[in-house]
Design a protein around this motif. Sequence first.
Motif, PDB file in Angstrom:
ATOM      1  N   GLU A  62     -22.514  -7.742 -26.804  1.00  0.00           N
ATOM      2  CA  GLU A  62     -21.552  -8.843 -26.713  1.00  0.00           C
ATOM      3  C   GLU A  62     -20.670  -8.892 -27.961  1.00  0.00           C
ATOM      4  O   GLU A  62     -19.444  -9.042 -27.871  1.00  0.00           O
ATOM      5  CB  GLU A  62     -22.291 -10.166 -26.534  1.00  0.00           C
ATOM      6  N   ASN A  63     -21.295  -8.752 -29.122  1.00  0.00           N
ATOM      7  CA  ASN A  63     -20.511  -8.757 -30.352  1.00  0.00           C
ATOM      8  C   ASN A  63     -19.654  -7.505 -30.480  1.00  0.00           C
ATOM      9  O   ASN A  63     -18.540  -7.558 -31.008  1.00  0.00           O
ATOM     10  CB  ASN A  63     -21.429  -8.891 -31.564  1.00  0.00           C
ATOM     11  N   LEU A  64     -20.174  -6.378 -30.012  1.00  0.00           N
ATOM     12  CA  LEU A  64     -19.372  -5.160 -30.034  1.00  0.00           C
ATOM     13  C   LEU A  64     -18.145  -5.335 -29.150  1.00  0.00           C
ATOM     14  O   LEU A  64     -17.022  -4.947 -29.527  1.00  0.00           O
ATOM     15  CB  LEU A  64     -20.201  -3.962 -29.567  1.00  0.00           C
ATOM     16  N   ALA A  65     -18.317  -5.939 -27.993  1.00  0.00           N
ATOM     17  CA  ALA A  65     -17.178  -6.205 -27.106  1.00  0.00           C
ATOM     18  C   ALA A  65     -16.183  -7.142 -27.767  1.00  0.00           C
ATOM     19  O   ALA A  65     -14.959  -6.992 -27.622  1.00  0.00           O
ATOM     20  CB  ALA A  65     -17.675  -6.786 -25.784  1.00  0.00           C
ATOM     21  N   ALA A  66     -16.691  -8.128 -28.515  1.00  0.00           N
ATOM     22  CA  ALA A  66     -15.803  -9.057 -29.218  1.00  0.00           C
ATOM     23  C   ALA A  66     -14.990  -8.336 -30.285  1.00  0.00           C
ATOM     24  O   ALA A  66     -13.819  -8.666 -30.524  1.00  0.00           O
ATOM     25  CB  ALA A  66     -16.620 -10.184 -29.838  1.00  0.00           C
ATOM     26  N   LEU A  67     -15.592  -7.331 -30.936  1.00  0.00           N
ATOM     27  CA  LEU A  67     -14.845  -6.531 -31.908  1.00  0.00           C
ATOM     28  C   LEU A  67     -13.735  -5.732 -31.223  1.00  0.00           C
ATOM     29  O   LEU A  67     -12.653  -5.549 -31.786  1.00  0.00           O
ATOM     30  CB  LEU A  67     -15.787  -5.571 -32.640  1.00  0.00           C
ATOM     31  N   LEU A  68     -14.004  -5.269 -30.016  1.00  0.00           N
ATOM     32  CA  LEU A  68     -12.978  -4.538 -29.268  1.00  0.00           C
ATOM     33  C   LEU A  68     -11.809  -5.459 -28.921  1.00  0.00           C
ATOM     34  O   LEU A  68     -10.651  -5.027 -28.899  1.00  0.00           O
ATOM     35  CB  LEU A  68     -13.577  -3.919 -28.006  1.00  0.00           C
ATOM     36  N   GLU A  69     -12.094  -6.729 -28.666  1.00  0.00           N
ATOM     37  CA  GLU A  69     -11.027  -7.706 -28.425  1.00  0.00           C
ATOM     38  C   GLU A  69     -10.203  -7.926 -29.684  1.00  0.00           C
ATOM     39  O   GLU A  69      -8.976  -8.064 -29.624  1.00  0.00           O
ATOM     40  CB  GLU A  69     -11.634  -9.030 -27.954  1.00  0.00           C
ATOM     41  N   VAL A  70     -10.871  -7.955 -30.829  1.00  0.00           N
ATOM     42  CA  VAL A  70     -10.161  -8.062 -32.112  1.00  0.00           C
ATOM     43  C   VAL A  70      -9.224  -6.869 -32.267  1.00  0.00           C
ATOM     44  O   VAL A  70      -8.054  -7.022 -32.647  1.00  0.00           O
ATOM     45  CB  VAL A  70     -11.169  -8.119 -33.281  1.00  0.00           C
ATOM     46  N   ALA A  71      -9.730  -5.674 -31.966  1.00  0.00           N
ATOM     47  CA  ALA A  71      -8.915  -4.460 -32.099  1.00  0.00           C
ATOM     48  C   ALA A  71      -7.724  -4.488 -31.149  1.00  0.00           C
ATOM     49  O   ALA A  71      -6.613  -4.096 -31.524  1.00  0.00           O
ATOM     50  CB  ALA A  71      -9.779  -3.231 -31.834  1.00  0.00           C
ATOM     51  N   ALA A  72      -7.942  -4.958 -29.933  1.00  0.00           N
ATOM     52  CA  ALA A  72      -6.850  -5.030 -28.963  1.00  0.00           C
ATOM     53  C   ALA A  72      -5.771  -5.996 -29.438  1.00  0.00           C
ATOM     54  O   ALA A  72      -4.564  -5.726 -29.310  1.00  0.00           O
ATOM     55  CB  ALA A  72      -7.390  -5.454 -27.601  1.00  0.00           C
ATOM     56  N   TYR A  73      -6.185  -7.130 -29.979  1.00  0.00           N
ATOM     57  CA  TYR A  73      -5.221  -8.106 -30.507  1.00  0.00           C
ATOM     58  C   TYR A  73      -4.417  -7.497 -31.655  1.00  0.00           C
ATOM     59  O   TYR A  73      -3.186  -7.655 -31.724  1.00  0.00           O
ATOM     60  CB  TYR A  73      -5.946  -9.359 -30.972  1.00  0.00           C
ATOM     61  N   CYS A  74      -5.101  -6.804 -32.550  1.00  0.00           N
ATOM     62  CA  CYS A  74      -4.418  -6.201 -33.693  1.00  0.00           C
ATOM     63  C   CYS A  74      -3.410  -5.145 -33.235  1.00  0.00           C
ATOM     64  O   CYS A  74      -2.285  -5.072 -33.751  1.00  0.00           O
ATOM     65  CB  CYS A  74      -5.436  -5.580 -34.651  1.00  0.00           C
ATOM     66  N   LYS A  75      -3.801  -4.345 -32.253  1.00  0.00           N
ATOM     67  CA  LYS A  75      -2.894  -3.313 -31.740  1.00  0.00           C
ATOM     68  C   LYS A  75      -1.666  -3.941 -31.103  1.00  0.00           C
ATOM     69  O   LYS A  75      -0.528  -3.498 -31.327  1.00  0.00           O
ATOM     70  CB  LYS A  75      -3.642  -2.446 -30.727  1.00  0.00           C
ATOM     71  N   GLU A  76      -1.875  -4.994 -30.346  1.00  0.00           N
ATOM     72  CA  GLU A  76      -0.774  -5.674 -29.655  1.00  0.00           C
ATOM     73  C   GLU A  76       0.175  -6.353 -30.632  1.00  0.00           C
ATOM     74  O   GLU A  76       1.378  -6.472 -30.375  1.00  0.00           O
ATOM     75  CB  GLU A  76      -1.344  -6.699 -28.682  1.00  0.00           C
ATOM     76  N   ASN A  77      -0.360  -6.776 -31.784  1.00  0.00           N
ATOM     77  CA  ASN A  77       0.443  -7.541 -32.743  1.00  0.00           C
ATOM     78  C   ASN A  77       0.789  -6.750 -34.006  1.00  0.00           C
ATOM     79  O   ASN A  77       1.170  -7.343 -35.016  1.00  0.00           O
ATOM     80  CB  ASN A  77      -0.290  -8.828 -33.104  1.00  0.00           C
ATOM     81  N   ASN A  78       0.662  -5.427 -33.916  1.00  0.00           N
ATOM     82  CA  ASN A  78       1.048  -4.530 -35.023  1.00  0.00           C
ATOM     83  C   ASN A  78       0.336  -4.872 -36.334  1.00  0.00           C
ATOM     84  O   ASN A  78       0.940  -4.864 -37.418  1.00  0.00           O
ATOM     85  CB  ASN A  78       2.570  -4.568 -35.230  1.00  0.00           C
TER      86      ASN A  78
END
Length: 316
Positions: free
Chosen positions: A217-233
């Motif tokens: 669950e926490n690993l998936a949450a980190l992937l969401e962090v990464a997706a947000y960062c990628k989307e927002n440069n």
Amino acid sequence: MKKLCLKLLCVALPFLLYFGVFVAFDPADYFGVNHASTAGNSVVTRVKRFVDAPQNAIILGDSRMAHFDMDLVREVSGRAWSNLAFGGASMNESIDLFWLAVQQNPAIDAVVFEASFYTLRQGGTRNRTEAILTAVRNPAAYLFNFNYNVDMLQNILEHVKHWRNPNYVIGEATDTGHWTPADYLDETGAPLPYRANLIEYAGTIRDVCAGYSLNEENLAALLEVAAYCKENNIALTFVLPPVDGAIREYVLEGLELWPALARIKSALSATGARVLDYEYEPAVTFSEDQFYDGFHLDIVKGLPQYTEILFKEVLA
């Protein structure tokens, strides 16, 4: 009326005196009055400073990311950072602080985020973020918090030690060792494979990680962090922090955690974020004498070198 005012003053006086003592000896210097040398170590202070004056680059993680000399970080990286890492931080807390930070400062453009087998284990799920934010936003909540009052009383004891012995340094960093040959021998005088305190520390971590399972669950949450960062440069760097040889042998090998580490690194790398690995397949290793304990580099012999290596890589 005068008598009433005097009675109210008498009632209020003990509270005012205690408030004065609290402010004078608050190790976190929450009210910005005593300029305590220990203030920068408090998560409440770190979050409060970020809320008051946010930087566009942040650091997240536990004590392995919290002890950087931030002047050196600025010198190496050429920019200022807000360090939101703190001792004992869980992955839940680091993730929550990330979302707080990007909400508070939409201009954030760089994030260094610790991820390791230890913070991504099942069981390491405590979350004090709400209590931290309550203290940051509400001075009364901070003032009357039991734990912060205990910290204040301990700080008074530190000052008493200094008054008795002027050579005693209040808040002096302790994560540096002065080891002797005896530290490398067992009770019979036989040589140890690692320094005694490193073996003892590895045993503690092994006990905590017994029956290890990855917190998906926490690993998936980190992937969401990464997706947000990628989307927002936002330039996101995941850091798998260094561990010493005793941790590698007695914990990672002893508990057969290599598949979990491989899963962590693979999942984080697949996001496209930079992954700097000093834990699973370390790009750079550190000698035994550069570690204070199995997780923490000696602040004199190891941490400055690691700081330069890490933040030069972050910029690469």
